[in-house]
Design an enzyme around this catalytic site. Structure first.
Site, PDB file in Angstrom:
ATOM      1  N   HIS A  78       0.863  -1.184   0.000  1.00 44.56           N
ATOM      2  CA  HIS A  78       0.000   0.000   0.000  1.00 44.56           C
ATOM      3  C   HIS A  78       0.900   1.236   0.000  1.00 44.56           C
ATOM      4  O   HIS A  78       2.024   1.196   0.515  1.00 44.56           O
ATOM      5  CB  HIS A  78      -0.862   0.005   1.265  1.00 44.56           C
ATOM      6  CG  HIS A  78      -1.871   1.110   1.272  1.00 44.56           C
ATOM      7  ND1 HIS A  78      -1.567   2.391   1.695  1.00 44.56           N
ATOM      8  CD2 HIS A  78      -3.154   1.142   0.881  1.00 44.56           C
ATOM      9  CE1 HIS A  78      -2.629   3.159   1.558  1.00 44.56           C
ATOM     10  NE2 HIS A  78      -3.613   2.433   1.057  1.00 44.56           N
ATOM     11  N   GLU A  88      -3.874   3.608  -6.934  1.00 43.70           N
ATOM     12  CA  GLU A  88      -4.170   4.692  -5.982  1.00 43.70           C
ATOM     13  C   GLU A  88      -3.116   5.784  -6.077  1.00 43.70           C
ATOM     14  O   GLU A  88      -1.994   5.614  -5.584  1.00 43.70           O
ATOM     15  CB  GLU A  88      -4.130   4.171  -4.542  1.00 43.70           C
ATOM     16  CG  GLU A  88      -5.193   3.203  -4.128  1.00 43.70           C
ATOM     17  CD  GLU A  88      -5.345   3.224  -2.604  1.00 43.70           C
ATOM     18  OE1 GLU A  88      -4.301   3.165  -1.908  1.00 43.70           O
ATOM     19  OE2 GLU A  88      -6.479   3.336  -2.127  1.00 43.70           O
TER      20      GLU A  88
HETATM   21  O1  G3P Z   1      -6.372   1.940   0.945  1.00 39.91           O
HETATM   22  C1  G3P Z   1      -7.339   2.866   0.675  1.00 39.91           C
HETATM   23  C2  G3P Z   1      -6.847   4.225   0.725  1.00 39.91           C
HETATM   24  O2  G3P Z   1      -5.546   4.449   0.583  1.00 39.91           O
HETATM   25  C3  G3P Z   1      -7.774   5.247   0.156  1.00 39.91           C
HETATM   26  O3  G3P Z   1      -7.913   6.174   1.132  1.00 39.91           O
HETATM   27  O4  G3P Z   1      -9.104   7.638   2.584  1.00 39.91           O
HETATM   28  O5  G3P Z   1      -8.801   8.260   0.199  1.00 39.91           O
HETATM   29  O6  G3P Z   1     -10.356   6.417   0.804  1.00 39.91           O
HETATM   30  P1  G3P Z   1      -9.121   7.189   1.175  1.00 39.91           P
END
Ligand code: G3P
Length: 271
Positions: A130, A178
């Site tokens: 992550h 991400e």
């Molecule tokens: O692992 C999920 C994360 O990194 C996304 O975070 O708080 O933007 O939904 P968020």
């Protein structure tokens, strides 16, 4: 609900050896029809190290995930902190994922997280690399291998299209794209950077069509989910949009309802 006694029975080695042959999903056998299996479209709720989601509160989030599944048929897997994982797994039927495991073998590994120990604690899968726990590629590759040996479903995170392509070459079960700058921002990747989601889908499927693609960062409502699915994502990775919500149950339900409205025929990946 599967009684702890039965779960303990299940964990007896001889039963484990017997079940291994069937490649069945761990809890599927024990709970027969009550256990939730990982299906797509998928919501993976990462509880990170949020105070709002530790200890008993982590269990509450898993129970919310289970209720959302019962109402929508959408699988919500939950990734609590390692210390909470077994209690969460024993308190709800929601699939439970580790936030991290180490590519070590049983033995002298003080302070590391052994994949088999997470599986024994009731874990179905794990996040790998992550953006808040990034790993070099050779460690990602070794971790996918070890996690698979422990029968854990692997979701590897990537911060760029290029990284998602390289990760896909190691055949994880899923890749989650991400962009770190949007994480926790409330600015949804599916609207702010659609090209990165579309790009990751194309890159990953180009390497191995079997590898699933999730997207995450800044997702907070149903529209963000619909936009992600329209870009080719097969699910979402979400944290603050639910954990920090005034009404986490309503927030999670909205994300699942958007998937329910959108979803194509369910594909069962672990049956
Ligand atoms: O692992 C999920 C994360 O990194 C996304 O975070 O708080 O933007 O939904 P968020």
């Amino acid at each position: 609900m599967v009684s702890p006694r039965v779960k303990t029975l299940y964990r007896h080695a001889s039963v484990d050896r017997f079940l291994k042959g069937y490649k069945y999903h761990r809890r599927q056998i024990v709970g027969a029809m009550s256990a939730i299996i990982v299906r797509y479209p998928l919501i993976l709720l990462n509880l990170k190290t949020y105070e709002e989601a530790m200890g008993q509160r982590a269990i509450e989030f898993a129970r919310i995930a289970e209720r959302v599944y019962e109402k929508t048929g959408i699988t919500v897997a939950v990734a609590p902190q390692a210390v909470d994982l077994q209690a969460v797994a024993e308190s709800s039927e929601a699939p439970v994922f580790a936030q991290h495991v180490d590519p070590i073998k049983p033995g002298k590994g003080t302070g590391h997280i052994l994949p088999e120990a997470m599986a024994e604690a009731g874990c179905e899968g794990t996040l790998i690399s992550h953006s808040e726990r990034q790993l070099p590629m050779e460690i990602i590759e070794a971790t996918i291998k070890r996690a698979r040996e422990a029968d854990l479903y692997t979701v590897v995170c990537a911060d760029t299209v290029e990284k998602s392509r390289s990760v896909a070459a190691h055949s994880p079960d899923a890749v989650a794209i991400e962009p770190p700058e949007l994480i926790g921002s409330g600015i949804p990747v599916s609207k702010a950077q659609p090209e990165i989601v579309r790009g990751a889908v194309g890159a990953v499927k180009g390497v191995n069509p079997k590898v699933r693609v999730l997207c995450g960062a800044g997702i907070t409502d149903g529209e963000d989910v619909t936009a992600a699915l329209e870009l080719g994502a097969e699910g979402i990775l979400v944290a603050s949009g639910v954990v920090k919500a005034k009404d986490p149950s309503a927030a999670l339900m909205e994300l699942a309802r958007a998937m329910q409205r959108w979803k194509k025929p369910v594909t069962d990946v672990t049956g």
